[in-house]
Write a protein that holds these residues in place. Structure first.
Motif, PDB file in Angstrom:
ATOM      1  N   GLY A 159       0.849  -1.182   0.000  1.00  0.00           N
ATOM      2  CA  GLY A 159       0.000   0.000   0.000  1.00  0.00           C
ATOM      3  C   GLY A 159       0.884   1.231   0.000  1.00  0.00           C
ATOM      4  N   PHE A 160       0.580   2.190  -0.861  1.00  0.00           N
ATOM      5  CA  PHE A 160       1.398   3.395  -0.998  1.00  0.00           C
ATOM      6  C   PHE A 160       0.576   4.604  -0.587  1.00  0.00           C
ATOM      7  N   LEU A 161       1.198   5.507   0.155  1.00  0.00           N
ATOM      8  CA  LEU A 161       0.536   6.751   0.558  1.00  0.00           C
ATOM      9  C   LEU A 161       1.357   7.914   0.038  1.00  0.00           C
ATOM     10  N   SER A 162       0.734   8.726  -0.839  1.00  0.00           N
ATOM     11  CA  SER A 162       1.464   9.836  -1.460  1.00  0.00           C
ATOM     12  C   SER A 162       0.508  10.607  -2.349  1.00  0.00           C
ATOM     13  N   ALA A 203      -6.018   5.216   6.926  1.00  0.00           N
ATOM     14  CA  ALA A 203      -5.347   4.168   7.696  1.00  0.00           C
ATOM     15  C   ALA A 203      -6.077   2.837   7.557  1.00  0.00           C
ATOM     16  N   ASN A 204      -7.401   2.881   7.561  1.00  0.00           N
ATOM     17  CA  ASN A 204      -8.177   1.640   7.428  1.00  0.00           C
ATOM     18  C   ASN A 204      -7.892   0.952   6.098  1.00  0.00           C
ATOM     19  N   VAL A 205      -7.756   1.731   5.037  1.00  0.00           N
ATOM     20  CA  VAL A 205      -7.459   1.140   3.732  1.00  0.00           C
ATOM     21  C   VAL A 205      -6.034   0.594   3.718  1.00  0.00           C
ATOM     22  N   LEU A 206      -5.085   1.335   4.254  1.00  0.00           N
ATOM     23  CA  LEU A 206      -3.684   0.893   4.236  1.00  0.00           C
ATOM     24  C   LEU A 206      -3.485  -0.384   5.053  1.00  0.00           C
ATOM     25  N   ASN A 207      -4.327  -0.601   6.033  1.00  0.00           N
ATOM     26  CA  ASN A 207      -4.204  -1.811   6.849  1.00  0.00           C
ATOM     27  C   ASN A 207      -4.572  -3.085   6.093  1.00  0.00           C
ATOM     28  N   ARG A 208      -5.052  -2.956   4.856  1.00  0.00           N
ATOM     29  CA  ARG A 208      -5.354  -4.147   4.062  1.00  0.00           C
ATOM     30  C   ARG A 208      -4.100  -4.760   3.440  1.00  0.00           C
ATOM     31  N   PHE A 209      -2.989  -4.028   3.462  1.00  0.00           N
ATOM     32  CA  PHE A 209      -1.794  -4.457   2.738  1.00  0.00           C
ATOM     33  C   PHE A 209      -0.742  -5.013   3.690  1.00  0.00           C
ATOM     34  N   ASP A 210       0.185  -5.791   3.125  1.00  0.00           N
ATOM     35  CA  ASP A 210       1.235  -6.404   3.944  1.00  0.00           C
ATOM     36  C   ASP A 210       2.309  -5.406   4.355  1.00  0.00           C
ATOM     37  N   VAL A 211       2.609  -4.453   3.474  1.00  0.00           N
ATOM     38  CA  VAL A 211       3.626  -3.435   3.733  1.00  0.00           C
ATOM     39  C   VAL A 211       3.088  -2.104   3.239  1.00  0.00           C
ATOM     40  N   PRO A 239      -1.099  10.433  13.627  1.00  0.00           N
ATOM     41  CA  PRO A 239      -2.099   9.429  14.055  1.00  0.00           C
ATOM     42  C   PRO A 239      -2.291   8.328  13.012  1.00  0.00           C
ATOM     43  N   LEU A 240      -2.124   8.656  11.743  1.00  0.00           N
ATOM     44  CA  LEU A 240      -2.211   7.611  10.721  1.00  0.00           C
ATOM     45  C   LEU A 240      -1.115   6.574  10.921  1.00  0.00           C
ATOM     46  N   LEU A 241       0.102   7.034  11.133  1.00  0.00           N
ATOM     47  CA  LEU A 241       1.213   6.090  11.332  1.00  0.00           C
ATOM     48  C   LEU A 241       0.959   5.185  12.527  1.00  0.00           C
ATOM     49  N   ARG A 242       0.398   5.743  13.574  1.00  0.00           N
ATOM     50  CA  ARG A 242       0.128   4.934  14.761  1.00  0.00           C
ATOM     51  C   ARG A 242      -1.002   3.942  14.516  1.00  0.00           C
ATOM     52  N   ALA A 243      -1.941   4.302  13.620  1.00  0.00           N
ATOM     53  CA  ALA A 243      -3.094   3.434  13.360  1.00  0.00           C
ATOM     54  C   ALA A 243      -2.786   2.322  12.367  1.00  0.00           C
ATOM     55  N   VAL A 244      -1.774   2.505  11.538  1.00  0.00           N
ATOM     56  CA  VAL A 244      -1.423   1.478  10.552  1.00  0.00           C
ATOM     57  C   VAL A 244      -0.617   0.389  11.252  1.00  0.00           C
ATOM     58  N   LYS A 245      -1.099  -0.840  11.175  1.00  0.00           N
ATOM     59  CA  LYS A 245      -0.464  -1.950  11.887  1.00  0.00           C
ATOM     60  C   LYS A 245       0.551  -2.701  11.034  1.00  0.00           C
ATOM     61  N   ALA A 246       0.466  -2.573   9.726  1.00  0.00           N
ATOM     62  CA  ALA A 246       1.429  -3.243   8.848  1.00  0.00           C
ATOM     63  C   ALA A 246       2.803  -2.584   8.983  1.00  0.00           C
ATOM     64  N   PRO A 247       3.872  -3.295   8.628  1.00  0.00           N
ATOM     65  CA  PRO A 247       5.200  -2.668   8.619  1.00  0.00           C
ATOM     66  C   PRO A 247       5.187  -1.426   7.722  1.00  0.00           C
ATOM     67  N   LYS A 248       5.800  -0.360   8.211  1.00  0.00           N
ATOM     68  CA  LYS A 248       5.730   0.938   7.541  1.00  0.00           C
ATOM     69  C   LYS A 248       7.133   1.413   7.150  1.00  0.00           C
ATOM     70  N   ILE A 249       7.287   1.746   5.869  1.00  0.00           N
ATOM     71  CA  ILE A 249       8.516   2.362   5.365  1.00  0.00           C
ATOM     72  C   ILE A 249       8.186   3.802   5.016  1.00  0.00           C
ATOM     73  N   VAL A 250       8.894   4.740   5.628  1.00  0.00           N
ATOM     74  CA  VAL A 250       8.687   6.161   5.344  1.00  0.00           C
ATOM     75  C   VAL A 250       9.867   6.666   4.519  1.00  0.00           C
ATOM     76  N   VAL A 251       9.560   7.242   3.363  1.00  0.00           N
ATOM     77  CA  VAL A 251      10.589   7.779   2.475  1.00  0.00           C
ATOM     78  C   VAL A 251      10.646   9.287   2.678  1.00  0.00           C
ATOM     79  N   LEU A 252      11.791   9.779   3.129  1.00  0.00           N
ATOM     80  CA  LEU A 252      11.940  11.201   3.418  1.00  0.00           C
ATOM     81  C   LEU A 252      12.495  11.933   2.203  1.00  0.00           C
TER      82      LEU A 252
END
Length: 383
Positions: A6-9, A76-84, A104-117
């Motif tokens: 799942g990608f957020l951008s 966050a609910n949608v992103l939680n459907r994905f593995d990463v 709060p989104l980062l805290r709500a997402v339970k999948a492993p999270k990679i943040v690209v700065l």
């Protein structure tokens, strides 16, 4: 089963470098496989139209309208459907003070999270510092695209350095567009236009090259940044037109006020003899324009912003001081009049390791490690 992403951008058809980066990464990482998706950040002032998403890019699973409060919950609910989950970060793309609604989104997402700065400020405000430190704390892994950004993050902020990985910005393949031959030298700057691009210094440099026969033509390609347009109109572009007229170079400047798709951009880049990056910023640790120019094998003349200093250190471009048109003109002249220098500056710094397939493979390896680290350890079977 392969992992789903799942990608957020921001995302095409939004016209910005972050959207283009995210689409390229998502396309190469997923290869069109089903089960992947994008949560698209969309503001009311986002520029759209004219940019098609690659057919291998994941579909938009949800749109977070950032002008309305509280949109992070559904995202966050949608992103939680994905593995990463892979999130692109710039302060300006998320709602809240310094984009703090991403927390709060980062805290709500339970999948492993990679943040690209995409930005790591050397002198952030107090709140910008706090927001970024909390982002890193909530992430499972953080990616910077240069060693400069990694060092700035790990020494200037209170973060866990073990979370930080350097993966370079990917470079596209422009081989489908042949190098164009022409009689008049062609200088090029492209990207969303706004104060800080330093185009005024490039125009002043151009005026110092009038003795060349023939005199170069300078293309300034790209639309005005939508936020600049919203708050200030097209004042910056008009001021540049006036300056070009005052300097007597108006006839040598082409204003290409469009956002090019990949094919058109490839042709434009490959038509250039020199890509000029006259940026004022001393903070820019990532530049997609720079990596695309180097990847296309076009000589670069750039001011000494951090990404340019790091990427061009091995001789794939010429660095000049900020706001120094004489030095910029001298560097451009050197490239245009010395074939050996132009040949030396052509080519991809870092070779195939900077191409998108190799970059995506590194993200895949990082994601696999995060999934493996999350996997529960099986209890030993009793004898």
């Amino acid at each position: 089963m392969p992992a789903t992403y799942g990608f957020l951008s921001t995302y095409p058809p939004t016209q910005c470098g972050l959207a283009t980066f995210n689409a390229a990464l998502a396309s190469h990482l997923t290869g069109g496989a089903p089960g992947n998706g994008v949560v698209r950040l969309l503001s009311a002032d986002a520029a759209g139209g004219g940019l098609a998403v690659d057919r291998t890019a994941p579909r938009v699973a949800h749109t977070w309208h950032t002008d309305s409060p509280g949109g992070w919950v559904a995202a966050a609910n949608v992103l939680n459907r994905f593995d990463v989950v892979i999130l692109q970060h710039e302060y300006g793309i998320y709602p809240g003070v310094d984009g703090d609604e991403v927390l709060p989104l980062l805290r709500a997402v339970k999948a492993p999270k990679i943040v690209v700065l995409h930005t790591v400020l050397s002198t952030p405000s107090m709140n910008q510092r706090v927001v970024l430190e909390r982002i890193v704390a909530a992430a499972d892994a953080v990616v910077t695209m240069t060693d400069t950004a990694r060092l700035r993050l790990t020494t200037g902020y209170r973060v866990d350095a073990r979370k930080v990985t350097v993966i370079p910005h990917g470079a596209g393949s422009h081989s489908s567009a042949p190098r164009e031959t022409h009689d008049v030298p062609h200088l090029l700057t492209w990207g969303l236009l706004g104060p800080g691009k330093g185009i005024e210094w490039a125009l002043r440099a151009l005026a110092l090259l009038r003795d060349l026969t023939p005199m170069p033509v300078y293309t300034v390609a790209g639309r005005t940044h939508p936020k600049v347009l919203e708050h200030h109109g097209d004042v910056y572009r008009e001021s540049l037109r006036e300056l070009a007229a005052e300097l007597g170079v108006a006839e040598a400047v082409r204003w290409d006020d469009v956002y090019h798709d990949q094919a058109a951009l490839s042709r434009l880049i490959r038509s250039a003899d020199v890509v000029v990056l006259p940026y004022d910023s001393t903070e820019q640790v990532t530049s997609g324009v720079l990596i695309e120019a180097v990847g296309a094998g076009v000589p670069v003349v750039a001011t000494e912003f951090p990404h340019a200093v790091e990427l061009l250190a091995d001789g794939h471009g010429l660095l000049v001081p900020h706001q120094d048109p004489a030095a910029m003109a001298a560097a451009i002249r050197r490239v245009l009049t010395t074939p050996d220098v132009a040949n030396q500056l052509s080519g991809l710094a870092g070779g195939p390791t900077l191409r998108w397939p190799a970059v995506a493979a590194r993200y895949q390896a990082l994601a696999a490690r995060l999934i493996r680290d999350r996997a529960p350890v099986s209890a030993p079977v009793p004898a």
